[in-house]
Scaffold this active site. Structure first.
Site, PDB file in Angstrom:
ATOM      1  CB  SER A 204      -0.953  -0.060   1.199  1.00  0.00           C
ATOM      2  OG  SER A 204      -2.084   0.739   1.007  1.00  0.00           O
ATOM      3  CG  ASP A 351      -6.226  -3.070  -4.819  1.00  0.00           C
ATOM      4  OD1 ASP A 351      -6.883  -2.085  -4.411  1.00  0.00           O
ATOM      5  OD2 ASP A 351      -5.123  -3.375  -4.355  1.00  0.00           O
ATOM      6  CG  HIS A 383      -5.733  -2.275  -1.005  1.00  0.00           C
ATOM      7  ND1 HIS A 383      -4.736  -2.142  -1.951  1.00  0.00           N
ATOM      8  CD2 HIS A 383      -5.318  -1.576   0.071  1.00  0.00           C
ATOM      9  CE1 HIS A 383      -3.773  -1.383  -1.455  1.00  0.00           C
ATOM     10  NE2 HIS A 383      -4.095  -1.029  -0.218  1.00  0.00           N
TER      11      HIS A 383
END
Ligand SMILES: *[C@@H]1O[C@H](CO)[C@@H](O)[C@H](O)[C@H]1NC(C)=O
Ligand SMILES: *[C@@H]1O[C@H](CO)[C@@H](O)[C@H](O)[C@H]1NC(C)=O
Ligand SMILES: *[C@@H]1O[C@H](CO)[C@@H](O)[C@H](O)[C@H]1NC(C)=O
Ligand SMILES: *[C@@H]1O[C@H](CO)[C@@H](O)[C@H](O)[C@H]1NC(C)=O
Length: 431
Positions: A204, A351, A383
């Site tokens: 991330s 995602d 995600h």
């Protein structure tokens, strides 16, 4: 503030796992602060967090200070941990000027020659929520302990730097590289560990720092030989994902990002200050409360807020040419350089935060230009899920490039893209 905060706890359906649930609450509520004797002081008040006179003239990566026994390890709930030290070093900011950085190094009980530089996403413009301070209360995902269990040292750089520049990928990349240089110098000098191998790991926002670092490395640090980088849930374009955050449960990231990126750009910071409402609901004071909050706290506080309401001209104020240029420069990955480090890239096909198509393009471009990448596209989960689902494979990738335990088959040259369907069995311990 407290009333709204309480109300927002009601939204606790929050499934935002890819953010460190560290809270600065127990630190800022002084009085009952237990931090004075056994914990480090807040970075904003800690005299150690300063570069010595004349520091700007030093080369990037130069070590200025080493703080041994930085944490009281008997209080730190991290597995396989022997000791912790911190290093303060010279680096470079987003405008290519001098800055400095801090990294926290966890020493395993059973040391090998491998070092993992672990870029933890902390998603805040609050310096006091930096990992060098917050990790005294533990390791958010267990990944530090798992890496230590493999015998690797784990270095966790405060890659947002001394201004907590959340969202600014350029300074994050430089600080990540210089933290590696500084740690290599320190382990050689103080622990006799020569020729250590280094792997970088980030998911991330930690992926942005890691990815910027491997793009800069060939030019910025040609002497540095990185063994590999594991990069998951990458956000190649802040300009497309930024405005999408408004009015969502992660609106707080937009507030943190506007403050964080403009901390590197004085002109754009002036513009923001001139465009925020000074009074009434959604005013400048409330906007900047974010600088007292961890990433997690700001998610709770600003959840579902239409962030554009803080600005006199609404969204258009953030699309002023200087602002757009800044966000584009800081938030576009894949354009700084071609990595010459072996990369394990992993991304959830579904995602929901950062579309996989952008990562596909970055990988395709690097591969056409000679990079060495194993790319896993996982059809299971989104995600947050891939944070957990990618963990064992990342550790095994480091097993391949650093040595120690299980390995992940990796192409000797060129690229390999594999579509997989993988869910980590919650009953199977990660090792
Ligand atoms: C570390 O923490 C333990 C447990 O609270 C305490 O007994 C000890 O005095 C602390 N050590 C230092 C150096 O502060
Ligand atoms: C960069 O550093 C130089 C020398 O310290 C200084 O004169 C200049 O104002 C700085 N530029 C920016 C944009 O901060
Ligand atoms: C700014 O907003 C906060 C939070 O809503 C409020 O408490 C404060 O009174 C406002 N300030 C001004 C000057 O209107
Ligand atoms: C220490 O690490 C080495 C290398 O990974 C491994 O071979 C050895 O078994 C480990 N020893 C212990 C006591 O864990």
């Amino acid at each position: 503030m407290n009333i709204r905060l309480c109300l927002l706890w009601a939204f606790f359906a929050f499934g935002v796992e890819a953010i460190w649930k560290f809270s600065v609450k127990h630190i800022t509520t002084d009085g009952d602060n237990d931090a004075t004797e056994t914990y480090l002081p807040l970075p904003s008040t800690d005299p150690w967090y300063r570069a010595p006179d004349g520091w700007e003239a030093a080369q990037p990566g130069t070590v200025f200070k080493v703080r041994h026994h930085a944490y009281n390890v008997s209080l730190v709930p991290v597995a396989n941990l022997k000791e912790v030290f911190q290093v303060l070093f010279r680096s470079t900011n987003s405008l290519e000027n001098a800055t400095w950085g801090v990294t926290t190094v966890f020493i395993p009980k059973n040391c090998t020659q491998g070092i993992v530089s672990y870029q933890l996403p902390y998603d805040t413009s609050c310096l006091d929520a930096s990992p060098s301070f917050g990790l005294q209360w533990g390791d958010p995902y267990g990944e530090i302990g798992q890496s230590l269990g493999r015998g690797w040292w784990v270095s966790v750089p405060d890659f947002e730097g001394p201004l907590a520049s959340y969202g600014a990928s350029i300074v994050a990349g430089y600080i990540t590289i210089d933290s590696v240089r500084a740690v290599l110098a320190t382990v050689a000098k103080e622990f006799g560990v020569k020729n250590a191998r280094v792997g970088l790991w980030g998911y991330s926002n930690g992926a942005s720092a890691t990815e910027a670092a491997v793009e800069f490395a060939p030019k910025y640090a040609p002497e540095l030989k990185l063994a590999g980088a594991a990069i998951g849930g990458l956000t190649p374009s802040l300009s497309t994902s930024g405005p999408m955050l408004r009015g969502t449960q992660v609106s707080g990231l937009l507030v943190q990002g506007i403050i964080g990126v403009t901390s590197q750009y004085p002109e754009q910071r002036k513009w923001v200050l001139s465009r925020l409402h000074q009074s009434g609901p959604y005013n400048a004071t409330e906007f900047f409360w974010a600088t007292y909050m961890s990433g997690w706290q700001s998610l709770l506080y600003y959840a579902y807020v239409d962030v554009f309401q803080y600005f006199i001209g609404g969204r258009a104020d953030l699309e002023e040419p200087g602002m757009l240029a800044m966000f584009y420069r800081e938030g576009t990955l894949g354009v700084f350089g071609i990595p010459n480090t072996p990369i394990f890239m992993y991304h959830a096909i579904d995602d929901d935060t950062t579309p996989i198509g952008e990562t596909d393009s970055v990988v395709r471009n690097f591969c056409e230009k000679g990079s060495n990448i194993l790319y896993h596209r996982n059809s299971w989960g989104g995600h947050n899920d891939e944070l957990t689902n990618g963990r064992q494979r990342s550790l095994d990738f480091f097993g391949t490039v650093l040595g120690g335990g299980n390995t992940l088959p990796f192409p000797a040259t060129g690229c390999e893209t594999v579509d997989i369907k993988f869910m980590q069995d919650p009953n199977k311990p990660i090792a």
